[in-house]
Write a protein that holds these residues in place. Sequence first.
Motif, PDB file in Angstrom:
ATOM      1  N   ALA A 254       2.191 -14.652 -17.952  1.00  0.00           N
ATOM      2  CA  ALA A 254       2.066 -15.438 -16.719  1.00  0.00           C
ATOM      3  C   ALA A 254       2.462 -16.891 -16.898  1.00  0.00           C
ATOM      4  CB  ALA A 254       0.637 -15.340 -16.172  1.00  0.00           C
ATOM      5  N   MET A 255       3.545 -17.148 -17.629  1.00  0.00           N
ATOM      6  CA  MET A 255       4.041 -18.511 -17.776  1.00  0.00           C
ATOM      7  C   MET A 255       5.550 -18.507 -18.007  1.00  0.00           C
ATOM      8  SD  MET A 255       2.709 -19.659 -21.576  1.00  0.00           S
ATOM      9  CE  MET A 255       4.074 -20.757 -21.946  1.00  0.00           C
ATOM     10  N   GLU A 256       6.162 -19.587 -17.603  1.00  0.00           N
ATOM     11  CA  GLU A 256       7.580 -19.789 -17.858  1.00  0.00           C
ATOM     12  C   GLU A 256       7.723 -20.371 -19.264  1.00  0.00           C
ATOM     13  OE1 GLU A 256      10.202 -18.964 -16.047  1.00  0.00           O
ATOM     14  OE2 GLU A 256       8.966 -18.140 -14.424  1.00  0.00           O
ATOM     15  N   LEU A 257       8.474 -19.703 -20.113  1.00  0.00           N
ATOM     16  CA  LEU A 257       8.627 -20.174 -21.478  1.00  0.00           C
ATOM     17  C   LEU A 257       9.567 -21.382 -21.507  1.00  0.00           C
ATOM     18  CD1 LEU A 257       8.950 -16.880 -23.548  1.00  0.00           C
ATOM     19  CD2 LEU A 257       6.913 -17.996 -22.623  1.00  0.00           C
ATOM     20  N   PRO A 258       9.180 -22.451 -22.177  1.00  0.00           N
ATOM     21  CA  PRO A 258      10.058 -23.613 -22.262  1.00  0.00           C
ATOM     22  C   PRO A 258      11.196 -23.358 -23.255  1.00  0.00           C
ATOM     23  CG  PRO A 258       8.098 -23.972 -23.599  1.00  0.00           C
ATOM     24  CD  PRO A 258       7.893 -22.656 -22.875  1.00  0.00           C
ATOM     25  N   GLU A 259      12.380 -23.815 -22.913  1.00  0.00           N
ATOM     26  CA  GLU A 259      13.529 -23.723 -23.815  1.00  0.00           C
ATOM     27  C   GLU A 259      13.629 -22.341 -24.457  1.00  0.00           C
ATOM     28  OE1 GLU A 259      14.533 -27.199 -26.257  1.00  0.00           O
ATOM     29  OE2 GLU A 259      12.674 -28.106 -25.517  1.00  0.00           O
ATOM     30  N   VAL A 260      13.657 -21.322 -23.612  1.00  0.00           N
ATOM     31  CA  VAL A 260      13.553 -19.954 -24.110  1.00  0.00           C
ATOM     32  C   VAL A 260      14.715 -19.576 -25.025  1.00  0.00           C
ATOM     33  CG1 VAL A 260      14.699 -18.903 -22.111  1.00  0.00           C
ATOM     34  CG2 VAL A 260      13.018 -17.580 -23.414  1.00  0.00           C
ATOM     35  N   ASP A 261      15.901 -20.132 -24.805  1.00  0.00           N
ATOM     36  CA  ASP A 261      17.020 -19.807 -25.688  1.00  0.00           C
ATOM     37  C   ASP A 261      16.749 -20.285 -27.116  1.00  0.00           C
ATOM     38  OD1 ASP A 261      18.515 -18.517 -23.749  1.00  0.00           O
ATOM     39  OD2 ASP A 261      19.484 -20.375 -23.088  1.00  0.00           O
ATOM     40  N   ARG A 262      16.176 -21.476 -27.273  1.00  0.00           N
ATOM     41  CA  ARG A 262      15.825 -21.981 -28.604  1.00  0.00           C
ATOM     42  C   ARG A 262      14.720 -21.126 -29.226  1.00  0.00           C
ATOM     43  NH1 ARG A 262      13.985 -27.874 -29.019  1.00  0.00           N
ATOM     44  NH2 ARG A 262      13.856 -27.239 -31.211  1.00  0.00           N
ATOM     45  N   LEU A 263      13.718 -20.777 -28.423  1.00  0.00           N
ATOM     46  CA  LEU A 263      12.633 -19.940 -28.933  1.00  0.00           C
ATOM     47  C   LEU A 263      13.178 -18.598 -29.411  1.00  0.00           C
ATOM     48  CD1 LEU A 263       9.862 -20.612 -26.262  1.00  0.00           C
ATOM     49  CD2 LEU A 263       9.897 -21.464 -28.610  1.00  0.00           C
ATOM     50  N   TRP A 264      14.088 -18.028 -28.638  1.00  0.00           N
ATOM     51  CA  TRP A 264      14.653 -16.730 -29.002  1.00  0.00           C
ATOM     52  C   TRP A 264      15.443 -16.825 -30.304  1.00  0.00           C
ATOM     53  CZ3 TRP A 264      14.382 -11.785 -28.842  1.00  0.00           C
ATOM     54  CH2 TRP A 264      15.466 -11.023 -29.290  1.00  0.00           C
ATOM     55  N   ARG A 265      16.260 -17.849 -30.446  1.00  0.00           N
ATOM     56  CA  ARG A 265      17.052 -17.985 -31.669  1.00  0.00           C
ATOM     57  C   ARG A 265      16.151 -18.120 -32.893  1.00  0.00           C
ATOM     58  NH1 ARG A 265      20.298 -21.295 -28.342  1.00  0.00           N
ATOM     59  NH2 ARG A 265      19.366 -23.177 -29.226  1.00  0.00           N
ATOM     60  N   ARG A 266      15.073 -18.901 -32.780  1.00  0.00           N
ATOM     61  CA  ARG A 266      14.147 -19.049 -33.905  1.00  0.00           C
ATOM     62  C   ARG A 266      13.481 -17.709 -34.228  1.00  0.00           C
ATOM     63  NH1 ARG A 266      12.136 -23.771 -36.035  1.00  0.00           N
ATOM     64  NH2 ARG A 266      10.196 -22.644 -36.485  1.00  0.00           N
ATOM     65  N   ALA A 267      13.045 -16.989 -33.188  1.00  0.00           N
ATOM     66  CA  ALA A 267      12.377 -15.703 -33.408  1.00  0.00           C
ATOM     67  C   ALA A 267      13.341 -14.688 -34.013  1.00  0.00           C
ATOM     68  CB  ALA A 267      11.801 -15.184 -32.098  1.00  0.00           C
ATOM     69  N   ALA A 268      14.572 -14.661 -33.523  1.00  0.00           N
ATOM     70  CA  ALA A 268      15.563 -13.710 -34.045  1.00  0.00           C
ATOM     71  C   ALA A 268      15.921 -14.031 -35.489  1.00  0.00           C
ATOM     72  CB  ALA A 268      16.802 -13.725 -33.156  1.00  0.00           C
TER      73      ALA A 268
END
Length: 278
Positions: A254-268
């Motif tokens: 229930a929240m909009e993730l900030p800077e989701v592209d950066r978060l995704w790259r770090r997680a990947a």
Amino acid sequence: MVSERQATGFDRARYLDRIGAAVPVCADLATLGELTRAHLAHVPFENLDVQLGREPPATVDAIFAKVVEGGRGGWCFELNTLFGRLLADLGYRVTRLKADVRRGGDIADRPGNHLCLRVDLDRSYLVDIGFGGSITAPVEIAEGVGVDGPYAVQLADIGGGCWTFDETVGDGAPFGFDFATEPADEGVLDAMRLALGREDWSPFVQNLVMQLRRGDVHWTLRGRVLTHLTPTGKTTRLLGSADEMAAVGREIFAMELPEVDRLWRRAADRHDQLFGTG
């Protein structure tokens, strides 16, 4: 007593609305349980600021702006600070406690890596909405075991004014923390808060984590892996894109993730580091 930390921007009504809770009639044990469950169901545990290289807020005003006004979650140093301020505002007697999460050698080497609360009513209770969602009700600070949704929980006296809390899922190993019942040394907590947000050894620097508890259902996103835990079992799903991560943020947490592209790259990248690309 809990530190108010110059909370000039704190707004009780807006906070209660954020967690979907009614205005309490009195500061009793039943209300404390209702507030705890409401908070866990509406405000996720998350370390996204650390993952993005930002220093998480430390004052009540700044945490309020992030969690209540910004619709975000936070980690123990934020969530238990803010919740403690709410409880004190409602008339509860609240004490901030230093805790040591058992993670390898962390107890000996990195004390104060967790903040929890003691609330004194007719008896003293452990309250913790910043441990990811396994503690959904006040736990009397007395030896005993119980069941909390998918978790078995246990509190034990280890002497010297210190206690240990454990959560267990099925036949898995227990996980928990030790805590002292006396007021925390705020300098120790703040130093560890800063270190956990910056140092390479910190699990919060290494891994993206989001958790949310609704009733008996516990959701966890750790890196790319989404876990759905209930009393009847566990399922996992491997996320495949930044868009999918953003959708999970909206639909489950229930929240909009900030800077989701950066978060995704770090997680990947972290997933590849741990498990390879095959």
